[in-house]
Design a protein around this motif. Structure first.
Motif: not given
Length: 327
Positions: A169, A171, A173, A192-194, A209, A275
């Protein structure tokens, strides 16, 4: 006068310093930590500020060209162009700052190979040769003198352990202020991106996401998602960049497509938070690797994912991060 004399003496003594970088091995994988020593040997007393070790990735293109002049019908010449793709600098944390005449010392070093470091390769296509090399260079920083240097070439490869570092993962922001074009309002927006992985390959998919917190007065017209590769090419001593899109989608065209996960709802376009979770599907055709060779002199290939918002009468905010291609 004494200070000037000391500088001249140090400069002359620098000519009698031998410096050798000695890695524990010539063969490494991306993600490894290169370790070894820098061996110092001097005939005269020497004072220096520090020892630095550099890991440099280089891309070289050599092409055979025909040269004509008034005295000959024609002949072959080799035109070479080397571009530094990536450099990592390590300053050895040693307390040794001087050596007496006849002195020797081993200064330890360790330097990480970045995950985006290109594997070393060599290829020839027709009359053009392409080489990606890794150079380990050490030098002694001597005040007001020519710094002694020494370098060795390394073999760097990718393995499954290297790729695994991207398969986790990630992440990012980013906050945006003053996005309005025609007023002084302190408009604020956070993106924000994950993702579940940054490792992509042909036909693969990954989950993305996106979180948006719109505290501005500007409505969001659209959300765009792009995965592309940037190709840097060297030709005739000049460098050119070109982008090739691998995947592109936006919230307007996505609609009720199966790529969209979760409840169907109107995503936020005015003030508020929202989201979205999407599945990004890569094409089934070849994607390529982080370093290739083409007839026109490819230097490097970098893969990027970009999320951008289309705002009305405002600077469009975006998040961009690197992804890594495997095959």
């Amino acid at each position: 006068m004494g200070c000037a004399a000391s500088s001249i003496s140090n400069s002359l003594n620098a000519r009698h310093v031998s410096l050798t970088v000695k890695p524990k091995s010539q063969d490494w994988f991306v993600g490894d930590t290169i370790s070894g020593v820098v061996h110092l040997n001097t005939k005269n007393e020497i004072h220096f500020d520090h020892i630095k070790v550099q890991l440099i990735g280089e891309h070289t293109v050599e092409a055979e060209i025909t040269v004509y002049d008034v005295d000959s019908i024609g002949g072959l010449a080799v035109e070479s162009d080397t571009k530094e793709a990536l450099k990592v600098v390590y300053v050895c944390p040693s307390e040794i700052k001087s050596l007496e005449a006849g002195g020797e010392a081993d200064i330890p070093f360790s330097i990480d190979i970045p995950m985006n470091f290109s594997a070393t390769t060599s290829k020839r296509i027709g009359k053009t040769a392409y080489q990606t090399s890794a150079v380990l260079r050490a030098y002694m920083d001597i005040p007001k003198a020519i710094d002694p240097t020494h370098e060795v070439t390394l073999n760097v490869a990718h393995d499954e352990k290297s790729w695994a570092a991207f398969d986790k993962p990630f992440n990012v922001e980013k906050e945006f202020n003053h996005i309005s074009l025609f007023d002084d309002k302190n408009d604020k927006m956070t993106m924000n991106c994950s993702v579940n992985t940054r490792l992509i390959s042909r036909g693969s998919q990954f989950t993305l996401e996106v979180g948006i917190n719109n505290q501005s007065s500007k409505p969001i017209l659209n959300l765009k998602i792009l995965v592309y590769k940037r190709i840097t090419i060297t030709c005739c001593g000049q460098t050119f960049d070109t982008d090739e899109t691998l995947y592109a989608v936006d919230m307007d065209t996505l609609g009720s497509d199966a790529d969209l996960q979760g409840e169907e709802k109107e995503w936020v376009k005015q003030c508020g938070e929202d989201t979205r979770k999407l599945i990004i599907k890569m094409p089934t055709g070849p994607i390529g690797n982080t370093s290739q060779a083409l007839d026109n002199g490819l230097v490097s290939v970098v893969y990027m994912a970009k999320l951008s918002l289309d705002l009305k009468l405002a600077v469009d905010p975006f998040i961009e991060f690197e992804v890594f291609a495997k095959g």
